[in-house]
Design an enzyme around this catalytic site. Structure first.
Site, PDB file in Angstrom:
ATOM      1  N   CYS A  54     -10.743   5.498 -16.420  1.00 50.67           N
ATOM      2  CA  CYS A  54     -11.064   4.157 -16.904  1.00 50.67           C
ATOM      3  C   CYS A  54     -12.433   3.701 -16.412  1.00 50.67           C
ATOM      4  O   CYS A  54     -12.694   3.671 -15.213  1.00 50.67           O
ATOM      5  CB  CYS A  54      -9.993   3.181 -16.438  1.00 50.67           C
ATOM      6  SG  CYS A  54     -10.368   1.453 -16.773  1.00 50.67           S
ATOM      7  N   TYR A  86     -14.152   0.514 -29.147  1.00 47.95           N
ATOM      8  CA  TYR A  86     -13.140   0.822 -28.139  1.00 47.95           C
ATOM      9  C   TYR A  86     -11.813   1.212 -28.791  1.00 47.95           C
ATOM     10  O   TYR A  86     -11.159   2.164 -28.365  1.00 47.95           O
ATOM     11  CB  TYR A  86     -12.951  -0.378 -27.213  1.00 47.95           C
ATOM     12  CG  TYR A  86     -11.874  -0.172 -26.176  1.00 47.95           C
ATOM     13  CD1 TYR A  86     -12.000   0.809 -25.197  1.00 47.95           C
ATOM     14  CD2 TYR A  86     -10.724  -0.970 -26.168  1.00 47.95           C
ATOM     15  CE1 TYR A  86     -11.013   0.996 -24.231  1.00 47.95           C
ATOM     16  CE2 TYR A  86      -9.739  -0.791 -25.207  1.00 47.95           C
ATOM     17  CZ  TYR A  86      -9.887   0.195 -24.256  1.00 47.95           C
ATOM     18  OH  TYR A  86      -8.903   0.383 -23.303  1.00 47.95           O
ATOM     19  N   ASP A 133      -3.270   6.603 -16.910  1.00 51.08           N
ATOM     20  CA  ASP A 133      -4.067   6.501 -18.136  1.00 51.08           C
ATOM     21  C   ASP A 133      -4.065   7.863 -18.819  1.00 51.08           C
ATOM     22  O   ASP A 133      -4.615   8.834 -18.281  1.00 51.08           O
ATOM     23  CB  ASP A 133      -5.500   6.077 -17.815  1.00 51.08           C
ATOM     24  CG  ASP A 133      -5.578   4.651 -17.291  1.00 51.08           C
ATOM     25  OD1 ASP A 133      -4.722   3.835 -17.695  1.00 51.08           O
ATOM     26  OD2 ASP A 133      -6.477   4.356 -16.500  1.00 51.08           O
ATOM     27  N   TYR A 138      -9.840   9.726 -21.202  1.00 50.73           N
ATOM     28  CA  TYR A 138      -9.792   9.660 -19.742  1.00 50.73           C
ATOM     29  C   TYR A 138     -10.102  11.004 -19.083  1.00 50.73           C
ATOM     30  O   TYR A 138      -9.901  11.161 -17.885  1.00 50.73           O
ATOM     31  CB  TYR A 138      -8.423   9.157 -19.287  1.00 50.73           C
ATOM     32  CG  TYR A 138      -8.097   7.781 -19.812  1.00 50.73           C
ATOM     33  CD1 TYR A 138      -8.857   6.674 -19.428  1.00 50.73           C
ATOM     34  CD2 TYR A 138      -7.055   7.577 -20.710  1.00 50.73           C
ATOM     35  CE1 TYR A 138      -8.575   5.405 -19.914  1.00 50.73           C
ATOM     36  CE2 TYR A 138      -6.761   6.315 -21.205  1.00 50.73           C
ATOM     37  CZ  TYR A 138      -7.525   5.231 -20.802  1.00 50.73           C
ATOM     38  OH  TYR A 138      -7.255   3.983 -21.290  1.00 50.73           O
ATOM     39  N   CYS A 201      -7.611  -1.550 -12.307  1.00 49.70           N
ATOM     40  CA  CYS A 201      -8.421  -0.387 -11.956  1.00 49.70           C
ATOM     41  C   CYS A 201      -7.478   0.754 -11.614  1.00 49.70           C
ATOM     42  O   CYS A 201      -6.770   0.694 -10.605  1.00 49.70           O
ATOM     43  CB  CYS A 201      -9.346  -0.685 -10.778  1.00 49.70           C
ATOM     44  SG  CYS A 201     -10.285   0.772 -10.236  1.00 49.70           S
ATOM     45  N   CYS A 210     -15.654  15.826  -0.497  1.00 43.74           N
ATOM     46  CA  CYS A 210     -16.630  16.664  -1.193  1.00 43.74           C
ATOM     47  C   CYS A 210     -17.818  16.865  -0.262  1.00 43.74           C
ATOM     48  O   CYS A 210     -18.500  15.908   0.097  1.00 43.74           O
ATOM     49  CB  CYS A 210     -17.067  15.990  -2.490  1.00 43.74           C
ATOM     50  SG  CYS A 210     -18.299  16.912  -3.419  1.00 43.74           S
TER      51      CYS A 210
END
Length: 218
Positions: A54, A86, A133, A138, A201, A210
């Protein structure tokens, strides 16, 4: 940000929506810093393009990441439909994924630092979804603007895949390729979480570090 149709396969050429010749309306300036979304950007700035679920939460991650970020914008890329809306992207019939355009100053923040933000703030092993999602919009993606970005992205994917495997995760599904056309999303998507701090969110990382970025010289 859930689409009504949960489509997890890329559309066939016969299914692709036609889109339109004119760009859809969007915001002119960034809500947080007031800078122009579409430019022109100052000399020396570079662009990066990431899809990590998202775009509401994804865009916020990048605009909050330091003074080296000139401007960010939410949009669509990686598909076929020209100037999609969208609703069309959510249908799964455009081929696009939700992305964030990041315009940055390489003298202040390295591209590798952006890659670190990208990898650590989503799960790149989930294919056509990110958490709750679900859908092709996505999917995880890095779209590169030059050979140096391409090489850095591929190198980081290989390294992070090893770290994820050691942490019990499956193969990385992130698509990496030269940047296709970027289409700005509608104005209400731009800096959505600055306008709506309590808004949805769905972004979440794996917790696996990472090992690129801050230790890498720009």
């Amino acid at each position: 940000m859930f689409s009504l149709r949960k489509k997890t396969e890329m559309p066939s050429p016969a299914e692709i929506l036609p889109g339109r010749a004119a760009a859809i309306p969007t915001a002119e300036s960034h809500v947080v810093n007031g800078r122009s979304l579409a430019g022109p950007y100052p000399a020396g700035m570079q662009k990066a393009l990431f899809g990590l679920g998202c775009f509401w939460g994804a865009e916020r991650k990048f605009w909050q990441s330091g003074e080296g970020i000139w401007v960010t914008a939410s949009g669509y890329a990686g598909g076929t439909t020209q100037n999609p809306t969208y609703e069309e992207v959510c249908s799964g019939l455009t081929g696009h994924t939700e992305v964030v355009l990041v315009v940055f100053d390489p003298a202040k923040i390295a591209y590798e630092d952006l890659l670190k933000i990208f990898w650590e703030n989503h799960d790149p092993t989930q294919g056509m979804r990110q958490g709750g999602d679900v859908g092709t919009q996505y999917r995880s993606a890095i779209y590169t603007y030059d050979a140096q970005q391409q090489e850095a992205a591929e190198r980081s994917r290989a390294a992070y895949a090893q770290a994820l495997a050691a942490g019990g995760y499956g193969p990385v599904t992130t698509e990496i390729r030269p940047a296709p056309t970027f289409y700005f999303a509608e104005d209400y998507h731009q800096q959505y979480l600055a306008r709506n701090p309590a808004g949805y969110c769905g972004l979440g990382g794996t917790g696996v570090a990472c090992q690129i970025g801050l230790s890498v010289e720009a």
